[in-house]
Enzyme design. Sequence first.
Site, short mmCIF file in Angstrom:
data_model
loop_
_atom_site.label_atom_id
_atom_site.label_comp_id
_atom_site.label_asym_id
_atom_site.label_seq_id
_atom_site.Cartn_x
_atom_site.Cartn_y
_atom_site.Cartn_z
N CYS A 115 -7.09 19.21 -88.91
CA CYS A 115 -8.26 18.41 -89.36
C CYS A 115 -8.64 18.70 -90.81
O CYS A 115 -9.39 17.94 -91.41
CB CYS A 115 -9.46 18.68 -88.46
SG CYS A 115 -9.10 18.37 -86.74
N HIS A 251 -16.57 16.98 -91.43
CA HIS A 251 -15.57 16.60 -90.44
C HIS A 251 -16.29 16.09 -89.20
O HIS A 251 -17.25 16.70 -88.73
CB HIS A 251 -14.68 17.80 -90.10
CG HIS A 251 -13.71 17.52 -89.00
ND1 HIS A 251 -12.98 16.36 -88.95
CD2 HIS A 251 -13.36 18.24 -87.91
CE1 HIS A 251 -12.21 16.38 -87.86
NE2 HIS A 251 -12.43 17.51 -87.21
N ASN A 281 -13.18 11.80 -83.15
CA ASN A 281 -12.54 12.80 -83.99
C ASN A 281 -11.16 12.29 -84.41
O ASN A 281 -10.26 12.20 -83.59
CB ASN A 281 -12.42 14.12 -83.21
CG ASN A 281 -11.79 15.24 -84.03
OD1 ASN A 281 -11.27 15.00 -85.12
ND2 ASN A 281 -11.83 16.44 -83.50
O1 UT7 Z 1 -11.47 18.74 -84.79
C1 UT7 Z 1 -11.05 20.06 -84.55
C2 UT7 Z 1 -12.09 20.88 -84.01
N1 UT7 Z 1 -12.45 20.47 -82.69
C3 UT7 Z 1 -13.70 20.62 -82.32
O2 UT7 Z 1 -14.47 20.98 -83.15
C4 UT7 Z 1 -14.08 20.42 -80.87
C5 UT7 Z 1 -14.99 21.55 -80.47
N2 UT7 Z 1 -15.45 21.50 -79.12
C6 UT7 Z 1 -16.32 20.58 -78.65
O3 UT7 Z 1 -16.66 19.66 -79.34
C7 UT7 Z 1 -16.89 20.79 -77.27
O4 UT7 Z 1 -16.55 22.07 -76.81
C8 UT7 Z 1 -16.46 19.71 -76.25
C9 UT7 Z 1 -17.09 18.38 -76.58
C10 UT7 Z 1 -14.94 19.59 -76.26
C11 UT7 Z 1 -16.92 20.11 -74.85
O5 UT7 Z 1 -18.33 20.30 -74.84
P1 UT7 Z 1 -18.94 21.59 -74.15
O6 UT7 Z 1 -20.39 21.47 -74.24
O7 UT7 Z 1 -18.29 22.78 -74.82
O8 UT7 Z 1 -18.49 21.43 -72.66
P2 UT7 Z 1 -17.60 22.39 -71.75
O9 UT7 Z 1 -16.16 22.30 -72.16
O10 UT7 Z 1 -18.22 23.77 -71.71
O11 UT7 Z 1 -17.78 21.70 -70.35
C12 UT7 Z 1 -19.06 21.63 -69.71
C13 UT7 Z 1 -18.91 20.86 -68.42
C14 UT7 Z 1 -17.76 21.37 -67.55
O12 UT7 Z 1 -18.18 21.28 -66.22
P3 UT7 Z 1 -18.67 22.58 -65.40
O13 UT7 Z 1 -17.53 23.52 -65.45
O14 UT7 Z 1 -19.88 23.07 -66.16
O15 UT7 Z 1 -18.98 22.02 -64.07
C15 UT7 Z 1 -16.67 20.38 -67.81
O16 UT7 Z 1 -15.79 20.25 -66.72
O17 UT7 Z 1 -18.63 19.48 -68.70
C16 UT7 Z 1 -17.45 19.09 -67.98
N3 UT7 Z 1 -16.75 18.08 -68.77
C17 UT7 Z 1 -17.00 16.77 -68.66
N4 UT7 Z 1 -17.85 16.07 -67.88
C18 UT7 Z 1 -17.88 14.75 -68.03
C19 UT7 Z 1 -15.80 18.27 -69.72
N5 UT7 Z 1 -15.42 17.08 -70.23
C20 UT7 Z 1 -16.16 16.14 -69.58
C21 UT7 Z 1 -16.23 14.73 -69.68
N6 UT7 Z 1 -17.09 14.09 -68.90
N7 UT7 Z 1 -15.46 14.04 -70.55
#
Ligand code: UT7
Length: 324
Positions: A115, A251, A281
């Site tokens: 990125c 970004h 993204n």
């Molecule tokens: O460009 C390069 C750099 N990349 C980034 O900067 C990305 C950085 N990361 C992020 O933006 C975030 O970590 C995400 C958007 C990818 C995820 O957000 P989060 O708040 O960190 O969520 P999480 O991965 O901790 O997941 C929370 C919950 C989980 O459920 P449980 O285990 O709490 O029951 C996931 O299974 O949300 C669930 N989940 C979803 N639910 C509905 C994960 N993806 C989804 C989804 N829809 N698409």
Amino acid sequence: MKNAYSRIAGTGRGLPEKILTNQDLEKMVETSDEWIRSRTGIERRHIAADHETNLDFCEQAARNAMQAAGVGPGDIDLVIVGTTTPDQVFPNMGCLLQRRLGIHGCTAFSLEAACTGFIYALDIADKYIRTGSAKCALIVGGETLSRMTDWSDRGTCVLFGDGAGAVVLEAAEQPGIISTHLHADGKYADLLYFPSGVSKGFDDLKSGKDFIRMSGNEVFKVAVTKLGEIVTETLQANNMTADKLDWLIPHQANLRIIEATARKLKLPMERVILTVQDHGNTSTASVPMALDVAVRDGRVQRGQTLLLEAFGGGFTWGSALIRY
Ligand code: UT7
């Protein structure tokens, strides 16, 4: 000394026509518009059609930037394309773009810094121009991340989009690019990666089992920390305070990461360019596309001070302070 600096002479972007909304994704995986919006800020993203490739969007972005700059193929003496999703391994994307645009003979290459690729390319082009090795550089960040996304994995498929952004960088008597700051730390390589390559093999890719792998939460935390550090480093290097910035052009990975960086700068969100809602993204394309959106809608004006930053796989991260 004359022409000891570089300045942005024109910007452009190229996007697929096809738009995939959060509602479309609700039909593909177990997710909701509400979850995607609240966790990422994304509402829709552009996705390449089967017959389109990264080079198509790079070409469109480049043509728009060259037109805005008022330059033709014969004026360009350096081409750099930042990308992790090249059309083919070689010729490099710089050469492929040269052929599309009718640019002959000058240095042309692509670079891969995930990125942060566009910021890396900007840093290199600025140095070429400052040292007199180039006078007019075409710099592009382009991606088709949709081609390495697992469309059955809700943890990643809601995040990414396709497109390209470009700038023409010209020699100038005044900056221009005031400073650039690049970092990388390979110790984080396992948190965000695509596992295939020519040397390791593409077998999994062929069988459809290979895709971007990301430990989202851990990436999130390091991104917030490193971006907070680099915006501070950039201001300190220039002995300036954030109130002198007209725009933060970050970004566009996640609205919450962007908000954290703005908070670190104590910059109101009204001074932050946001395209994450429309583009998702797009990796290395996100910063030059956001810049182009803000230039073309009139928010970014000549003479203003811009802070660009990016963070991605590697990890790599970088920034550029610019007088537009
Ligand atoms: O460009 C390069 C750099 N990349 C980034 O900067 C990305 C950085 N990361 C992020 O933006 C975030 O970590 C995400 C958007 C990818 C995820 O957000 P989060 O708040 O960190 O969520 P999480 O991965 O901790 O997941 C929370 C919950 C989980 O459920 P449980 O285990 O709490 O029951 C996931 O299974 O949300 C669930 N989940 C979803 N639910 C509905 C994960 N993806 C989804 C989804 N829809 N698409």
